[in-house]
Design an enzyme around this catalytic site. Sequence first.
Site, PDB file in Angstrom:
ATOM      1  N   TYR A 118      22.948 -29.321  12.337  1.00  0.00           N
ATOM      2  CA  TYR A 118      23.519 -28.479  13.391  1.00  0.00           C
ATOM      3  C   TYR A 118      24.654 -27.609  12.877  1.00  0.00           C
ATOM      4  O   TYR A 118      25.509 -28.055  12.119  1.00  0.00           O
ATOM      5  CB  TYR A 118      24.063 -29.321  14.573  1.00  0.00           C
ATOM      6  CG  TYR A 118      24.671 -28.416  15.630  1.00  0.00           C
ATOM      7  CD1 TYR A 118      23.873 -27.768  16.573  1.00  0.00           C
ATOM      8  CD2 TYR A 118      26.042 -28.125  15.617  1.00  0.00           C
ATOM      9  CE1 TYR A 118      24.419 -26.880  17.493  1.00  0.00           C
ATOM     10  CE2 TYR A 118      26.597 -27.238  16.539  1.00  0.00           C
ATOM     11  CZ  TYR A 118      25.775 -26.618  17.469  1.00  0.00           C
ATOM     12  OH  TYR A 118      26.307 -25.733  18.367  1.00  0.00           O
TER      13      TYR A 118
ATOM     14  N   GLU B 161       7.795   2.787  32.597  1.00  0.00           N
ATOM     15  CA  GLU B 161       8.641   3.038  31.430  1.00  0.00           C
ATOM     16  C   GLU B 161       9.637   1.896  31.230  1.00  0.00           C
ATOM     17  O   GLU B 161       9.930   1.495  30.095  1.00  0.00           O
ATOM     18  CB  GLU B 161       9.369   4.382  31.600  1.00  0.00           C
ATOM     19  CG  GLU B 161       8.401   5.561  31.594  1.00  0.00           C
ATOM     20  CD  GLU B 161       8.996   6.837  32.181  1.00  0.00           C
ATOM     21  OE1 GLU B 161      10.212   6.876  32.413  1.00  0.00           O
ATOM     22  OE2 GLU B 161       8.232   7.791  32.401  1.00  0.00           O
TER      23      GLU B 161
ATOM     24  N   SER C 202      13.264  12.949  40.842  1.00  0.00           N
ATOM     25  CA  SER C 202      14.173  13.561  39.873  1.00  0.00           C
ATOM     26  C   SER C 202      15.401  14.078  40.616  1.00  0.00           C
ATOM     27  O   SER C 202      15.314  14.449  41.781  1.00  0.00           O
ATOM     28  CB  SER C 202      13.444  14.713  39.175  1.00  0.00           C
ATOM     29  OG  SER C 202      14.366  15.708  38.772  1.00  0.00           O
TER      30      SER C 202
ATOM     31  N   THR D   2     -11.659   6.237  22.489  1.00  0.00           N
ATOM     32  CA  THR D   2     -11.151   5.758  21.202  1.00  0.00           C
ATOM     33  C   THR D   2     -10.372   6.944  20.657  1.00  0.00           C
ATOM     34  O   THR D   2     -10.776   8.100  20.856  1.00  0.00           O
ATOM     35  CB  THR D   2     -12.257   5.352  20.207  1.00  0.00           C
ATOM     36  OG1 THR D   2     -13.041   6.499  19.904  1.00  0.00           O
ATOM     37  CG2 THR D   2     -13.164   4.263  20.766  1.00  0.00           C
ATOM     38  N   HIS D   3      -9.270   6.674  20.011  1.00  0.00           N
ATOM     39  CA  HIS D   3      -8.365   7.747  19.536  1.00  0.00           C
ATOM     40  C   HIS D   3      -7.917   8.650  20.689  1.00  0.00           C
ATOM     41  O   HIS D   3      -7.602   9.814  20.470  1.00  0.00           O
ATOM     42  CB  HIS D   3      -9.022   8.610  18.445  1.00  0.00           C
ATOM     43  CG  HIS D   3      -9.627   7.815  17.343  1.00  0.00           C
ATOM     44  ND1 HIS D   3      -8.967   7.522  16.169  1.00  0.00           N
ATOM     45  CD2 HIS D   3     -10.848   7.211  17.243  1.00  0.00           C
ATOM     46  CE1 HIS D   3      -9.748   6.791  15.387  1.00  0.00           C
ATOM     47  NE2 HIS D   3     -10.896   6.577  16.029  1.00  0.00           N
TER      48      HIS D   3
ATOM     49  N   LYS E 163       9.102  16.129  41.585  1.00  0.00           N
ATOM     50  CA  LYS E 163       8.737  15.051  40.648  1.00  0.00           C
ATOM     51  C   LYS E 163       8.480  13.694  41.300  1.00  0.00           C
ATOM     52  O   LYS E 163       9.144  13.302  42.237  1.00  0.00           O
ATOM     53  CB  LYS E 163       9.838  14.876  39.598  1.00  0.00           C
ATOM     54  CG  LYS E 163       9.927  15.981  38.566  1.00  0.00           C
ATOM     55  CD  LYS E 163       8.675  16.168  37.744  1.00  0.00           C
ATOM     56  CE  LYS E 163       8.474  15.251  36.572  1.00  0.00           C
ATOM     57  NZ  LYS E 163       9.489  15.124  35.601  1.00  0.00           N
TER      58      LYS E 163
ATOM     59  N   SER F 242      30.488 -21.356  25.642  1.00  0.00           N
ATOM     60  CA  SER F 242      29.160 -20.875  26.074  1.00  0.00           C
ATOM     61  C   SER F 242      28.891 -21.226  27.536  1.00  0.00           C
ATOM     62  O   SER F 242      27.772 -21.063  28.010  1.00  0.00           O
ATOM     63  CB  SER F 242      28.077 -21.484  25.190  1.00  0.00           C
ATOM     64  OG  SER F 242      28.128 -22.894  25.279  1.00  0.00           O
TER      65      SER F 242
HETATM   66  N1  ARG Z   1      27.159 -25.746  23.051  1.00  0.00           N
HETATM   67  C1  ARG Z   1      26.680 -26.281  21.809  1.00  0.00           C
HETATM   68  C2  ARG Z   1      25.371 -25.561  21.429  1.00  0.00           C
HETATM   69  O1  ARG Z   1      24.655 -25.220  22.289  1.00  0.00           O
HETATM   70  C3  ARG Z   1      26.428 -27.719  21.914  1.00  0.00           C
HETATM   71  C4  ARG Z   1      26.257 -28.414  20.626  1.00  0.00           C
HETATM   72  C5  ARG Z   1      27.556 -28.695  20.053  1.00  0.00           C
HETATM   73  N2  ARG Z   1      27.484 -29.514  18.928  1.00  0.00           N
HETATM   74  C6  ARG Z   1      28.487 -29.470  18.026  1.00  0.00           C
HETATM   75  N3  ARG Z   1      28.363 -30.264  17.029  1.00  0.00           N
HETATM   76  N4  ARG Z   1      29.477 -28.640  18.175  1.00  0.00           N
HETATM   77  O2  ARG Z   1      25.072 -25.341  20.300  1.00  0.00           O
END
Ligand code: ARG
Length: 463
Positions: A323, A296, A283, A161-162, A289, A29
């Site tokens: 976790y 949007e 456009s 309204t509406h 346009k 990550s």
């Molecule tokens: N990058 C992990 C997360 O954000 C960190 C936590 C990792 N903990 C573990 N027990 N693998 O979730």
Amino acid sequence: MTKNKNNQAIWGARIKSNTSSIFQKAGSSINIDKRLYREDITASIAHVEMLFRQKIISFKIKNKIVYGLNKIEKEITKKKFDFSERYEDIHLNIEKRLFQLIGDEAGYLHTARSRNDQVITDFKIWIRSATKNLIIKIDKITKSSLKLAEKNVDTIMPGFTHLKNAQAISFAHYLMAYVEIFNRDKKRFTNNFQSLDENPLGAAALTGTSFNIDRNYTSKKLGFKSPTKNSIDTVSDRDFVLDFLFSVSVCSMHISRIAEELIIWSSDGFKLINLSDKIVTGSSIMPQKKNPDLLEFIRGKSGISYGNLFAMLTILKGLPLSYFKDLQDDKEIIFKSFDNLSDCLKIFDEILKNISPNKKRMLELANSGYITATDLADYLVINYSIPFREAYEKTAKIVNLAEKKKKRLDQLTLEELRIIEPKLTKDVLKVFDLKNSIKSKNSYGGTSFVNIKKMIMNYKKQK
Ligand code: ARG
């Protein structure tokens, strides 16, 4: 001695082969959570200072670690840090670099903590400043709405309204509705500080720790009110993530509603407002346009915010405590929601500075659709002491008559009005005046010019 070879995972002593390369790539990550580097370093410094105060590590080791962490922060800020997918996330990337910089004593940093409490400590600190950042942007929008309102107290338009003409209002009253909306958004974000004010650090993996740590010290250092109360709940809880995503969704929804309204008002059918060239696009084929693309864009982005909220709710729904890797995606979701709303708020502020009412058209439209019919009904109640329902019926008949004669209400003669209500005198004609109509709506929170001016003053004083 900690064997922490540079190219080895932290758990290399236990897990002999490298993680399969596809998971290393997909499961890492770092490209997302590197945004947490500052928070991670701040929290780590607070942690080692606490470890030293509690005599868990020596003064020398503490100083060495703090020195290394500060150096890493500089490297990252100056873009001289080599982020590596091999070390998964920001926490392990920093720890690995610390080993390179100060040697094996870096191994003391992770005493009495786990990545599980580390990651949410960083994350809570990050969300806290992201929340403050959004509140500042919301304040800017409120200010721009107030400014535009101040210039348009006397600008008369139809209230709908509406989407059908309902009663006359001041354009400023509409803009002051935005002020109320954004004030609530601000309050919603402010309330979230409550779910962010408990310090997760020290919950470790899920049980707490046998080291004599001082969680009150790190709480104070990191700006939390107090430590969290249950270590299992601490590492499992992502309510603060949901609170943030919900608040972002509501705020996005508000801007989207307003954007939709402005799109309608700027359309060729309505022509109630003009968008300056700064906030339209052309456009590729139709030379004439000027399209409201920015509005949007904002409307579309609210869909993404809702999606992010639902993604997080869904990730959590079947997850036992505590976790699990599933939770890692919370960062990407939050960062996207934050970036989206942050952009949308900036764009919306720009939009507010680049719209102007088409006063002539507003008045013209306000003069159609028998918009003063309710004023006439009220007049009958007040002047002839009759129940509102009876007045409503008489007025409906007058509207029918006007429709039949293809006239506006103010074009009917007194004689024509008297066909329905013979007691009427020429005094009644004043109710068809739009200004009088607006002036008369002086109940608290109503559209009367006096009320609006007072509200603008009140809000300006608060700023
Ligand atoms: N990058 C992990 C997360 O954000 C960190 C936590 C990792 N903990 C573990 N027990 N693998 O979730």
